[in-house]
Design an enzyme around this catalytic site. Structure first.
Site, PDB file in Angstrom:
ATOM      1  N   VAL A  24       0.824  -1.197   0.000  1.00 13.78           N
ATOM      2  CA  VAL A  24       0.000   0.000   0.000  1.00 13.78           C
ATOM      3  C   VAL A  24       0.864   1.254   0.000  1.00 13.78           C
ATOM      4  O   VAL A  24       1.965   1.283   0.553  1.00 13.78           O
ATOM      5  CB  VAL A  24      -0.959   0.017   1.207  1.00 13.78           C
ATOM      6  CG1 VAL A  24      -1.985  -1.093   1.082  1.00 13.78           C
ATOM      7  CG2 VAL A  24      -0.205  -0.101   2.523  1.00 13.78           C
TER       8      VAL A  24
ATOM      9  N   ASN B 248      -0.164  -6.425   7.690  1.00 14.15           N
ATOM     10  CA  ASN B 248       1.202  -5.905   7.665  1.00 14.15           C
ATOM     11  C   ASN B 248       1.163  -4.465   7.158  1.00 14.15           C
ATOM     12  O   ASN B 248       0.614  -4.200   6.086  1.00 14.15           O
ATOM     13  CB  ASN B 248       2.070  -6.772   6.755  1.00 14.15           C
ATOM     14  CG  ASN B 248       3.531  -6.356   6.754  1.00 14.15           C
ATOM     15  OD1 ASN B 248       3.867  -5.247   6.358  1.00 14.15           O
ATOM     16  ND2 ASN B 248       4.405  -7.240   7.189  1.00 14.15           N
TER      17      ASN B 248
ATOM     18  N   ILE C 236       3.213  -2.549   5.725  1.00 13.86           N
ATOM     19  CA  ILE C 236       3.859  -2.290   4.447  1.00 13.86           C
ATOM     20  C   ILE C 236       3.146  -3.011   3.311  1.00 13.86           C
ATOM     21  O   ILE C 236       3.120  -2.527   2.173  1.00 13.86           O
ATOM     22  CB  ILE C 236       5.342  -2.710   4.504  1.00 13.86           C
ATOM     23  CG1 ILE C 236       6.114  -1.803   5.465  1.00 13.86           C
ATOM     24  CG2 ILE C 236       5.986  -2.669   3.115  1.00 13.86           C
ATOM     25  CD1 ILE C 236       7.566  -2.206   5.652  1.00 13.86           C
ATOM     26  N   GLU C 237       2.537  -4.139   3.600  1.00 16.98           N
ATOM     27  CA  GLU C 237       1.927  -4.950   2.543  1.00 16.98           C
ATOM     28  C   GLU C 237       0.493  -4.494   2.242  1.00 16.98           C
ATOM     29  O   GLU C 237       0.271  -3.704   1.339  1.00 16.98           O
ATOM     30  CB  GLU C 237       2.008  -6.429   2.919  1.00 16.98           C
ATOM     31  CG  GLU C 237       3.465  -6.913   3.007  1.00 16.98           C
ATOM     32  CD  GLU C 237       3.579  -8.366   3.381  1.00 16.98           C
ATOM     33  OE1 GLU C 237       3.051  -9.213   2.634  1.00 16.98           O
ATOM     34  OE2 GLU C 237       4.199  -8.667   4.422  1.00 16.98           O
ATOM     35  N   MET C 238      -0.501  -4.960   3.011  1.00 19.83           N
ATOM     36  CA  MET C 238      -1.886  -4.607   2.706  1.00 19.83           C
ATOM     37  C   MET C 238      -2.470  -3.593   3.681  1.00 19.83           C
ATOM     38  O   MET C 238      -3.509  -2.998   3.407  1.00 19.83           O
ATOM     39  CB  MET C 238      -2.730  -5.874   2.628  1.00 19.83           C
ATOM     40  CG  MET C 238      -2.274  -6.791   1.498  1.00 19.83           C
ATOM     41  SD  MET C 238      -3.057  -8.420   1.437  1.00 19.83           S
ATOM     42  CE  MET C 238      -4.674  -7.989   0.798  1.00 19.83           C
TER      43      MET C 238
END
Length: 335
Positions: free
Chosen positions: A82, A122, A124-126
């Site tokens: 994201v 997470n 940094i991820e979703m």
């Protein structure tokens, strides 16, 4: 903390192809007793896997980093989450992940269900703040109610974190790529692999590659291995392999530093760039580095080309993927 299964010693090298000959990839993956695979569960899992609304920005889905239209990852050195954020690791392939004993490079999840829960929250991820927020969002998307009820029954609340991760895992267990040239060869079709590929297979066994990359998925029995085994300042300056502590980030034990899950070699020709940090762009370079850093051996260009040819023989047949129709939110946005 998830249970970490770890084998601290490598499998003894047999030096015989007879062991490999019995190791064609299965066409189905076993499911845990508490999550039997059903068509309804797989269909729901496919929807959730491809739905970017499981991310805080509505822009990142599981498929964003693990693309089932390609090699099961994103061909980036580091995956993008994201708001354009990138992490420090290369996305592992989702193809044949059902045959991994542990998931993620550091093995912090001991099942596909546990793995499915991680990236969603997470930052940094979703980027979702919590699974409570994910569940609340799914409940606002009317069409998901029917899909969850079909997959899990309607006697109780079905839209839950547990059911969502079970559905995603059920879908991922269908992502198997059998019938590679290698599989056909070991099943008896000696014309399925070229002479060069056979030479490469024999060389891989001779060198000791299959002491770690063993079994039908060429990923070992849930094994972790130190990388690099033979430190090399020249290559470290180029590729920065040791910046990542690997398993030690999970266990907080110094002895686990730079230990990583042995990845599958299935479809490896399609998953460049290579290694946990995606720092090596080509397969031939990755093969030479593995020989040098793990086995302490220098490979000739000819042997490297043969092994690369063999690794190409591990590219399997990909089951046809049809994109799901996601439930809409007529007249309004998802949030």
């Amino acid at each position: 903390m998830f249970k970490i299964r770890m084998l601290v010693s490598a499998i003894a090298l047999t030096g015989s192809l007879s062991v490999m000959a019995a190791e064609a990839l299965p066409t189905t993956a076993p499911a845990p007793a508490d999550n039997p695979t059903t068509a309804e569960k797989v269909e729901l899992g496919k929807m959730l896997y491809h739905d970017p609304r499981l991310s805080s920005t509505g822009t990142v889905s599981c498929a964003s980093c693990h693309n089932t239209m390609l090699g099961g990852e994103d061909n980036r050195p580091n995956s993008m989450g994201v708001n354009g954020q990138t992490g420090g690791r290369s996305a592992p392939t989702v193809w044949n992940a059902a045959f991994n004993k542990v998931q993620f490079w550091d093995g912090r999840a001991d099942s596909l269900e546990a793995q499915a829960a991680g990236p969603v929250t997470n930052p940094i991820e979703m980027g979702m703040k919590s699974w409570d927020d994910v569940v609340a969002r799914l409940k606002t998307i009317k069409g998901y109610r029917k899909a969850f009820d079909l997959a899990f029954g309607s006697d109780a609340e079905t839209i839950t974190k547990d059911n969502a991760t079970k559905a995603i895992a059920a879908y991922e267990r269908t992502l198997i790529t059998p019938n590679s040239a290698y599989d056909k060869y070991v099943k008896g079709d000696k014309t399925a692999m070229s002479e060069q590929q056979v030479r490469g297979m024999n060389k891989a066994v001779e060198l000791g590659c299959t002491s770690c990359h063993s079994g039908p998925a060429f990923n070992g029995p849930g094994m972790f291995q130190k990388f690099p085994m033979h430190p090399n300042g020249y290559f470290e300056a180029q590729y920065h392999f040791k910046k990542d502590k690997g398993l030690a980030d999970v266990t907080k034990k110094a002895g686990d530093e730079h230990m990583f899950k042995v990845p599958t070699l299935r479809n490896v020709a399609l998953t460049a760039p290579y290694f946990h940090n995606g720092s090596v762009p080509t397969l031939d370079k990755a093969v030479k580095l593995m020989a040098k850093l793990q086995l302490g051996k220098d490979l000739s260009d000819e042997d490297t080309a043969d092994i690369v040819a063999f690794l190409n023989a591990l590219t399997g047949e990909f089951p046809k993927q049809t994109m799901p129709t996601l439930p809409g939110t007529p007249g309004k946005s998802f949030n």
